[in-house]
Design an enzyme around this catalytic site. Sequence first.
Site, PDB file in Angstrom:
ATOM      1  N   GLU A 196       0.833  -1.210   0.000  1.00 54.85           N
ATOM      2  CA  GLU A 196       0.000   0.000   0.000  1.00 54.85           C
ATOM      3  C   GLU A 196       0.864   1.255   0.000  1.00 54.85           C
ATOM      4  OE1 GLU A 196      -3.937  -1.661   2.425  1.00 54.85           O
ATOM      5  OE2 GLU A 196      -2.328  -0.652   3.512  1.00 54.85           O
ATOM      6  N   ARG A 201      -0.278   5.036  -0.687  1.00 56.41           N
ATOM      7  CA  ARG A 201      -1.403   5.076   0.255  1.00 56.41           C
ATOM      8  C   ARG A 201      -1.052   5.955   1.451  1.00 56.41           C
ATOM      9  NH1 ARG A 201      -5.295   1.277   2.623  1.00 56.41           N
ATOM     10  NH2 ARG A 201      -6.327   2.463   4.268  1.00 56.41           N
ATOM     11  N   ARG A 210      -8.342   6.016  -1.184  1.00 56.82           N
ATOM     12  CA  ARG A 210      -7.041   5.354  -1.095  1.00 56.82           C
ATOM     13  C   ARG A 210      -6.615   4.838  -2.471  1.00 56.82           C
ATOM     14  NH1 ARG A 210     -10.475   1.683   2.779  1.00 56.82           N
ATOM     15  NH2 ARG A 210     -11.467   3.719   2.786  1.00 56.82           N
TER      16      ARG A 210
END
Length: 216
Positions: A196, A201, A210
């Site tokens: 991520e 993110r 996101r």
Amino acid sequence: MDQIKITGLKVFAHHGVFEEETRNGQDFFVNAALYLDCRKAGKCDSLADSVDYGEVCHFMTQFLQNHTYRLIEAAAEHLATELLLSHGRLFFVEIELLKPNAPIGLPFENVSVSIRRGWHTVFLSVGSNMGDRERFIRDGIRRLCSIPQIRDVAVSDLIETEPYGGVCQQDFLNGAVRLETLFTPHELLECLHAAEAEAGRVRTVRWGPRTLDLDI
């Protein structure tokens, strides 16, 4: 689950906390249980459908002789991992590593460590609602596929879903992932967070937008 057992494999290797142990070496013994499906091998009488236990014995011997660890816990841990990564038919392994000449200074018969490690099936949810959503998802999946401790990754179709949580934002592209891993849940979570982060993110708003969302 079927198993093949190897007991009392003697290996002279250089593991130990003290310098003289790693310098001089000593005898270790390995007991191993290899968990796999033996049905096809049993019906067809073909080694190609099983695991060559002779090859496994040589593999374990060479691994323990070619590496040096301070702790037998570490030696057993890395040995189990390498067995599972290099022998695709194995689901689980149990390794007992015995050190009968440990420098204790008291009468004793043996010191050993026993561990059980194996592949676990995991399901993930994956989603994105920022930028090129499909690219973020595909790149995240590709990153997971590149990790040796993760295998057999399968991805569902991706569908549009409305955002949840009351935050005004774009619709999500969501899907599901099935994989097998040697990681514990917390270790896997660290890998997901790393994927991520690589996608940019940022956790600023709860339920917010996101670039990539990976959840166990």
